[in-house]
Scaffold this active site. Structure first.
Site, mmCIF file in Angstrom:
data_model
loop_
_atom_site.group_PDB
_atom_site.id
_atom_site.type_symbol
_atom_site.label_atom_id
_atom_site.label_comp_id
_atom_site.label_asym_id
_atom_site.label_seq_id
_atom_site.Cartn_x
_atom_site.Cartn_y
_atom_site.Cartn_z
ATOM 1 N N ASP A 55 0.629 -1.108 -0.022
ATOM 2 C CA ASP A 55 0.279 0.249 0.148
ATOM 3 C C ASP A 55 1.231 1.147 0.257
ATOM 4 O O ASP A 55 2.373 1.100 -0.115
ATOM 5 C CB ASP A 55 -1.109 0.219 0.962
ATOM 6 C CG ASP A 55 -0.530 -0.636 2.624
ATOM 7 O OD1 ASP A 55 0.916 -0.449 2.375
ATOM 8 O OD2 ASP A 55 -0.771 -0.959 3.382
ATOM 9 N N ASP A 57 0.825 4.682 2.076
ATOM 10 C CA ASP A 57 0.427 5.832 2.603
ATOM 11 C C ASP A 57 1.424 6.902 2.742
ATOM 12 O O ASP A 57 2.424 7.479 2.440
ATOM 13 C CB ASP A 57 1.133 4.940 4.102
ATOM 14 C CG ASP A 57 -0.086 3.318 4.507
ATOM 15 O OD1 ASP A 57 -0.829 3.660 3.812
ATOM 16 O OD2 ASP A 57 0.418 2.890 4.919
ATOM 17 N N ASP A 133 8.396 2.747 14.186
ATOM 18 C CA ASP A 133 9.028 1.237 14.757
ATOM 19 C C ASP A 133 10.709 1.179 14.462
ATOM 20 O O ASP A 133 11.466 1.971 15.141
ATOM 21 C CB ASP A 133 7.924 0.226 14.396
ATOM 22 C CG ASP A 133 7.530 0.344 13.584
ATOM 23 O OD1 ASP A 133 8.354 1.049 12.139
ATOM 24 O OD2 ASP A 133 7.257 -0.987 12.450
#
Ligand code: ATP
Ligand code: MG
Length: 425
Positions: A55, A57, A133
């Site tokens: 995807d 983003d 992260d």
């Protein structure tokens, strides 16, 4: 905080054309309206590694309402984590406003054990980078200039093929223990290694996963086991003591099963799943759970039979116990756990080969899943090879031959559970 490093297109090799048109439309619209907007996260990482992103983003300094003003097809979702979904018909892309690390203001809250509860404080692009992260997930692609913005030495880690948590690993795992599972997933998916400080605390902190909502663990489990690399994921999860936190009963089964059949069953099943995913064929979570919990269900069934319950009821009682325990860690939606239960309950039907029952069974909508499972059991060493061959042939032959096959069985005495012929009374 480190200064940003701008990497020009000549050095990173991503070209505008590799970015999906919808993402480009959004990025252009937001920058034209005066906002900052970047492609971010998995898409930038995957493009740098010559992989097709799942995807695209986008992150921006525009607030959700402002995004909606610029692009009217935006729907704002979520109460706590307000996100913009920019729709193109039924499809949409996610556009998130830059967030600050949770400790920036007291609006970002941390529970007593260090987990983030609220995480909705808007920030700058630099702040948005460091609350992500892994460093390789924190690269921003600027469509206007073609540059990649790197605040965390992410490019260095891409080149070194390693996963490094941003900041102090223990604090970051405590904030969100799911990051341990994400680390394993990116290791399996990208073939990267964990940088030593990122690796060190995992086994010790694995137990923190018990604090995570079972519904979220269901999503993460599917991402791990339906990634096309399930076998690799299994070994990594077990190596870092994370598997037992997801599948406590299955981990116990590996230890308890002296025959080694459970280990083979799981491996053959996961390798089949990997092949199916890579070939673009559908897979169902029901099968994954049927496999992982099979040893436990068999043990439970034996127990209930001994207690004097009929066969089918024994399976159902064992299924209820086992699924009831499993959903405490991973919330399996009923539409899947019901199928898991059916797969188990149907295993007994393969011994009935007379015409009426077997031909009817072939038309059952769960037949295929139950049959696949039975043949898998045969491959793991359960004494079912003959059954697997017979039912395979039955599906392949024409109607006339089907009748001939089951008529032949009609006369032969039914075998009982232990495979020995029953004595006629
Ligand atoms: P995938 O290819 O599986 O989609 P991804 O990196 O895009 O990988 P997403 O879950 O789509 O993963 O998340 C998008 C981005 O959001 C990540 O790249 C990362 O920057 C950030 N992110 C996601 N989950 C977390 C988390 N638990 N903690 C911090 N940052 C996160
Ligand atoms: Mg993603």
């Amino acid at each position: 905080m480190k200064d940003v490093v701008r990497i020009p297109p000549s050095e990173h090799g991503i070209s505008e054309k590799q970015i999906c048109k919808k993402a480009r439309t959004i990025l252009n619209a937001l920058t034209k309206a005066g906002y900052e907007a970047y492609l971010v996260g998995g898409a930038v990482r995957d493009l740098l590694l010559n992989k097709q992103p799942k995807d695209f983003d986008i992150a921006t300094n525009a607030h959700p309402e402002q995004i909606k003003q610029v692009i009217p097809s935006t729907r704002i979702i979520g109460r706590r984590f307000r996100l913009a979904h920019v729709h193109f018909g039924r499809e949409y892309l996610e556009v998130a406003t830059f967030r600050a690390p949770h400790d920036k203001s007291d609006k970002g809250q941390v529970s007593t054990d260090g987990r983030i509860i609220h995480d909705n404080v808007y920030g700058t692009v630099a702040e948005d980078a460091v609350r992500r992260d892994f460093t390789i997930n924190a690269l921003f692609y600027d469509l206007k200039t073609g540059d990649i913005l790197d605040f965390v030495d992410g490019m260095k880690d891409i080149k070194a093929r390693q996963l490094r948590l941003i900041g102090d690993p223990e604090i970051r795992y405590r904030e969100d223990p799911v990051r341990m599972l994400r680390g394993i997933r990116f290791m399996g998916k990208l073939g990267f290694s964990l940088e030593p400080a990122t690796e060190a605390p995992i086994s010790e902190l694995a137990g923190l996963l018990s604090k995570i909502a079972p519904a979220r663990l269901f999503d993460e489990t599917l991402k791990l086991f339906h990634s096309g690399q399930a076998l690799v994921m299994l070994d990594l999860l077990r190596q870092y003591h994370l598997f037992a936190c997801l599948f406590p009963l299955a981990e116990q089964s590996f230890a308890d099963d002296e025959t080694g059949q459970f280990d083979i069953l799981v491996r053959v099943a996961l390798s089949n799943t990997d092949k199916r995913i890579r070939a673009g064929k559908p897979v169902t979570p029901a099968f994954l759970f049927a496999v992982m919990l099979w040893y436990q269900v068999q043990q439970g069934t034996k127990y209930y039979r001994k207690e004097g319950n009929p066969d089918l009821q024994s399976v159902h009682l064992a299924a209820s116990d086992t699924l009831g325990f499993q959903v405490k860690t991973i919330a399996i939606p009923r539409r899947f756990s019901n199928v898991t239960r059916e797969i188990w309950a149907m295993q007994g039907r393969f011994q009935f080969k007379a015409c009426r029952r077997s031909l009817k069974f072939l038309t059952n909508k769960r037949f295929r899943a139950a049959y696949d499972f039975m043949c898998l059991r045969a491959r793991s060493g359960e004494p079912l090879e003959e059954d697997c061959k017979w039912w395979t042939l039955l599906q392949e032959v024409n109607e006339e031959e089907k009748l001939a096959m089951c008529n032949k069985e009609q006369g032969s005495p039914r075998r009982n559970r232990s495979g020995r012929r029953r004595r006629r009374k």
